[in-house]
Design an enzyme around this catalytic site. Structure first.
Site, PDB file in Angstrom:
ATOM      1  N   CYS A   1       7.244  -9.651  -6.971  1.00 17.33           N
ATOM      2  CA  CYS A   1       7.217  -8.245  -6.523  1.00 17.33           C
ATOM      3  C   CYS A   1       6.071  -8.004  -5.547  1.00 17.33           C
ATOM      4  O   CYS A   1       4.958  -8.472  -5.749  1.00 17.33           O
ATOM      5  CB  CYS A   1       7.058  -7.330  -7.738  1.00 17.33           C
TER       6      CYS A   1
ATOM      7  N   GLU B   1       0.837  -1.215   0.000  1.00 21.99           N
ATOM      8  CA  GLU B   1       0.000   0.000   0.000  1.00 21.99           C
ATOM      9  C   GLU B   1       0.867   1.258   0.000  1.00 21.99           C
ATOM     10  O   GLU B   1       0.541   2.238  -0.675  1.00 21.99           O
ATOM     11  CB  GLU B   1      -0.962   0.001   1.188  1.00 21.99           C
TER      12      GLU B   1
ATOM     13  N   CYS C   1      10.167  -1.565  -9.861  1.00 17.48           N
ATOM     14  CA  CYS C   1       9.315  -0.816  -8.931  1.00 17.48           C
ATOM     15  C   CYS C   1      10.155  -0.016  -7.937  1.00 17.48           C
ATOM     16  O   CYS C   1       9.812   1.117  -7.588  1.00 17.48           O
ATOM     17  CB  CYS C   1       8.379  -1.767  -8.190  1.00 17.48           C
TER      18      CYS C   1
ATOM     19  N   CYS D   1      10.316  -5.254  -6.769  1.00 17.02           N
ATOM     20  CA  CYS D   1      11.255  -5.698  -7.790  1.00 17.02           C
ATOM     21  C   CYS D   1      12.119  -4.489  -8.175  1.00 17.02           C
ATOM     22  O   CYS D   1      11.814  -3.353  -7.791  1.00 17.02           O
ATOM     23  CB  CYS D   1      10.499  -6.249  -9.003  1.00 17.02           C
TER      24      CYS D   1
HETATM   25 ZN    ZN Z   1      -2.558  -2.643  -4.735  1.00 14.30          ZN
HETATM   26 ZN    ZN Z   2       7.428  -4.732  -9.386  1.00 17.91          ZN
END
Ligand code: ZN
Ligand code: ZN
Length: 174
Positions: A130, A115, A152, A149
């Site tokens: 991820c 979140e 990200c 990952c």
């Molecule tokens: Zn989400």
């Molecule tokens: Zn990711």
């Protein structure tokens, strides 16, 4: 909660302050569903943090929903500053399995990191490992790692945009 706060502080390189909300979470209760509206909780958290530039993560034992879904593990403002996670559906005993506090903790960490990832501007990721992979069922949470990952993680690092934050060893401060 102490473990979660310490873990998030270390993982994100951020200072964590714990506080009880000053609002009444019961205002988010939906009588017809017997659940709490996570979008209303987000709004309440944002109002509470109105004069702050900090991120806020609400952690609740209440069962959360958004109108189009049966339940949600959490919700966050995409690129915003508020997120909320629920522990309600995370304990294995909810599914008739033996109590396992370590598993519960792992799931809570993953949902919190997920979140907060939305707050840092991340959308869902197709990489199965991820943490930003979306989870419909609790088993989906167990399949992913507790961190982003590489792709990200770059977005999270780049989302640091507060000019006044000190250029310390923090990967992303606010
Ligand atoms: Zn989400
Ligand atoms: Zn990711």
């Amino acid at each position: 909660m102490d473990r979660l706060a310490t873990r998030l502080g270390e993982s994100f390189g951020l200072e964590i302050h714990r506080k009880m909300p000053s609002f009444d979470p019961e205002t988010a209760f939906d009588k017809s569903r017997g659940q709490y509206n996570s979008t209303i909780l987000l709004r309440l958290l944002l109002l509470e943090m109105a004069e702050s530039s900090e991120l806020v993560l609400g952690v609740t034992g209440a069962d959360l929903f958004v109108p189009v879904l049966t339940y949600v593990f959490g919700e966050a403002q995409l690129g915003g500053s508020a997120a909320v996670v629920s522990m309600n559906r995370l304990p294995p005993e909810v599914y008739g399995l033996p109590k396992n506090d370590e598993l519960l903790y792992d799931r809570l960490v993953k949902e919190a990191v997920h979140e907060l990832g939305h707050c840092f501007g991340l959308v869902h990721c197709a990489n199965p490992a991820c943490v930003m992979r979306s989870s419909t069922y609790v088993e989906d949470i167990d399949l992913k790692e507790a961190w982003y990952c590489l792709v990200c993680e770059q977005t999270v690092n780049a989302s640091e945009k507060t000019p006044e934050s000190p250029p310390s060893g923090r990967r992303f401060g606010r």
